[in-house]
Design an enzyme around this catalytic site. Structure first.
Site, mmCIF file in Angstrom:
data_model
loop_
_atom_site.group_PDB
_atom_site.id
_atom_site.type_symbol
_atom_site.label_atom_id
_atom_site.label_comp_id
_atom_site.label_asym_id
_atom_site.label_seq_id
_atom_site.Cartn_x
_atom_site.Cartn_y
_atom_site.Cartn_z
ATOM 1 N N ASN A 159 0.846 -1.191 0.000
ATOM 2 C CA ASN A 159 0.000 0.000 0.000
ATOM 3 C C ASN A 159 0.884 1.244 0.000
ATOM 4 O O ASN A 159 1.542 1.553 0.989
ATOM 5 C CB ASN A 159 -0.899 -0.011 1.253
ATOM 6 C CG ASN A 159 -1.910 1.113 1.250
ATOM 7 O OD1 ASN A 159 -1.876 1.979 0.362
ATOM 8 N ND2 ASN A 159 -2.809 1.113 2.224
ATOM 9 N N PHE A 160 0.932 1.916 -1.155
ATOM 10 C CA PHE A 160 1.795 3.105 -1.296
ATOM 11 C C PHE A 160 1.281 4.268 -0.448
ATOM 12 O O PHE A 160 2.019 5.222 -0.186
ATOM 13 C CB PHE A 160 1.861 3.528 -2.763
ATOM 14 C CG PHE A 160 2.832 2.740 -3.610
ATOM 15 C CD1 PHE A 160 3.400 1.557 -3.162
ATOM 16 C CD2 PHE A 160 3.195 3.197 -4.872
ATOM 17 C CE1 PHE A 160 4.299 0.847 -3.935
ATOM 18 C CE2 PHE A 160 4.098 2.490 -5.680
ATOM 19 C CZ PHE A 160 4.652 1.303 -5.196
ATOM 20 N N LYS A 161 0.004 4.212 -0.042
ATOM 21 C CA LYS A 161 -0.606 5.297 0.748
ATOM 22 C C LYS A 161 -0.279 6.653 0.099
ATOM 23 O O LYS A 161 -0.300 6.744 -1.141
ATOM 24 C CB LYS A 161 -0.143 5.201 2.205
ATOM 25 C CG LYS A 161 -0.633 3.908 2.871
ATOM 26 C CD LYS A 161 -0.507 3.939 4.377
ATOM 27 C CE LYS A 161 -1.067 2.669 4.983
ATOM 28 N NZ LYS A 161 -0.981 2.645 6.470
ATOM 29 N N HIS B 46 -10.355 0.853 4.168
ATOM 30 C CA HIS B 46 -9.095 0.879 4.919
ATOM 31 C C HIS B 46 -9.303 1.728 6.181
ATOM 32 O O HIS B 46 -10.041 2.713 6.144
ATOM 33 C CB HIS B 46 -7.961 1.456 4.065
ATOM 34 C CG HIS B 46 -6.620 1.281 4.677
ATOM 35 N ND1 HIS B 46 -6.146 2.101 5.680
ATOM 36 C CD2 HIS B 46 -5.670 0.342 4.468
ATOM 37 C CE1 HIS B 46 -4.956 1.689 6.041
ATOM 38 N NE2 HIS B 46 -4.641 0.621 5.333
ATOM 39 N N GLU C 52 -6.686 -5.859 9.597
ATOM 40 C CA GLU C 52 -5.634 -4.912 9.979
ATOM 41 C C GLU C 52 -6.041 -4.228 11.273
ATOM 42 O O GLU C 52 -7.020 -3.497 11.300
ATOM 43 C CB GLU C 52 -5.495 -3.819 8.905
ATOM 44 C CG GLU C 52 -4.837 -4.246 7.654
ATOM 45 C CD GLU C 52 -4.199 -3.058 6.935
ATOM 46 O OE1 GLU C 52 -4.602 -1.902 7.130
ATOM 47 O OE2 GLU C 52 -3.263 -3.300 6.178
ATOM 48 N N ILE D 7 -0.703 -0.312 12.907
ATOM 49 C CA ILE D 7 -0.269 0.220 11.602
ATOM 50 C C ILE D 7 0.899 1.189 11.788
ATOM 51 O O ILE D 7 0.881 2.041 12.679
ATOM 52 C CB ILE D 7 -1.458 0.918 10.882
ATOM 53 C CG1 ILE D 7 -2.472 -0.140 10.428
ATOM 54 C CG2 ILE D 7 -0.956 1.732 9.678
ATOM 55 C CD1 ILE D 7 -3.736 0.446 9.796
ATOM 56 N N GLY E 298 1.954 -3.394 10.680
ATOM 57 C CA GLY E 298 3.224 -3.651 11.365
ATOM 58 C C GLY E 298 4.086 -4.718 10.733
ATOM 59 O O GLY E 298 5.195 -4.983 11.196
ATOM 60 N N ALA F 112 3.040 -1.424 4.165
ATOM 61 C CA ALA F 112 3.230 -0.042 3.698
ATOM 62 C C ALA F 112 4.579 0.506 4.197
ATOM 63 O O ALA F 112 5.561 0.478 3.451
ATOM 64 C CB ALA F 112 2.092 0.850 4.158
ATOM 65 N N SER F 113 4.651 0.916 5.443
ATOM 66 C CA SER F 113 5.821 1.700 5.892
ATOM 67 C C SER F 113 7.144 0.941 5.864
ATOM 68 O O SER F 113 8.193 1.544 5.615
ATOM 69 C CB SER F 113 5.567 2.223 7.315
ATOM 70 O OG SER F 113 5.220 1.144 8.176
HETATM 71 O O1 G3P Z 1 -2.754 -1.321 4.123
HETATM 72 C C1 G3P Z 1 -1.653 -1.793 4.872
HETATM 73 C C2 G3P Z 1 -1.185 -0.773 5.842
HETATM 74 O O2 G3P Z 1 -2.225 -0.131 6.526
HETATM 75 C C3 G3P Z 1 -0.172 -1.359 6.809
HETATM 76 O O3 G3P Z 1 0.650 -0.318 7.204
HETATM 77 O O4 G3P Z 1 2.841 0.667 7.650
HETATM 78 O O5 G3P Z 1 1.930 -1.091 9.205
HETATM 79 O O6 G3P Z 1 2.714 -1.733 6.916
HETATM 80 P P1 G3P Z 1 2.112 -0.647 7.783
#
Ligand code: G3P
Length: 215
Positions: A6-8, A88, A136, A141, A174, A195-196
């Site tokens: 997810n590039f967000k 989301h 999620e 997150i 996470g 994502a992150s």
């Molecule tokens: O859609 C996936 C995202 O919400 C997860 O975020 O940064 O915890 O990988 P992250």
């Protein structure tokens, strides 16, 4: 295994940077034979969908016509998207909007990846028969603390809830290492949303490669 990145709205995953990151993901997808899907910002879908399987991060369920500033399933499909994230935790919808959005996407054969923030929400969303449900937990997150590690029993219950349905279970929040991916797969998930760990990585190639090597 499906790795959905997810590039967000991260700067490292926007515009030209999104193209660069998508090309890295495509190269690793080919090398490891792992299915990688990118959730791109609306404005980037046209370019990113030429490089790698791309979904929108959201779509609106309204009919085509007199609406301003919304993003319809027809528009993302016309620009190469194969589906959309829905609900989301950073773009939350009412249950009624989730249902209507799934119906609109199904009519256009767009894949529906519906996010659920709790097992209670999973139970409600599964009734709408999306293609995927991504469990999620919002508080994890972007923390680097993986749901597949600290919520293992809930993830197991999540997978069990979808047994006997055609809905594919995914987890996110996470997930940051190959081991986090391995743990998710061991719990019965068919893929992860990340994502992150990738968009904020010094070396995203290294992270994507490590995650894909767990398939
Ligand atoms: O859609 C996936 C995202 O919400 C997860 O975020 O940064 O915890 O990988 P992250």
């Amino acid at each position: 295994m499906i790795l959905l990145i997810n590039f967000k709205t991260y700067p490292s995953a926007t515009g030209k940077n999104a193209i660069k990151l998508a090309k890295i993901c495509k190269e690793i997808s080919r090398k490891t034979k792992t299915k990688i899907v990118v959730a791109a910002q609306i404005a980037d879908i046209h370019n990113i969908s030429k490089i790698i399987s791309t979904v929108s991060q959201h779509v609106d369920y309204f009919d085509q016509g007199r609406y301003t500033g919304y993003v319809l399933p027809e528009a993302v499909k016309a620009n190469g998207a194969i589906g959309s994230l829905i609900n989301h935790s950073e773009h939350k919808l009412s249950l009624d909007a989730v249902k209507k959005t799934i119906e609109r996407c199904k009519k256009l054969k767009l894949k529906t990846i519906v996010c659920a923030a709790s097992l209670k929400e999973v139970k409600k969303i599964k009734e709408f028969k999306p293609d995927y449900i991504a469990y999620e937990v919002p508080e994890l997150i972007a923390t680097g603390v993986s749901i597949s590690k600290v919520k293992a029993s809930s993830v197991k219950k999540f997978v069990k809830l979808l047994k006997g349905t055609k809905i594919v279970p995914l987890v996110g929040a996470g997930v940051s290492t190959g081991n986090d991916v391995k743990a998710a797969l061991k719990l019965g998930c068919k893929g992860v949303l990340v994502a992150s760990a990738i968009t904020k990585a010094k070396d995203p190639r290294k992270v994507v490669l490590e995650m894909c090597s767990q398939a």
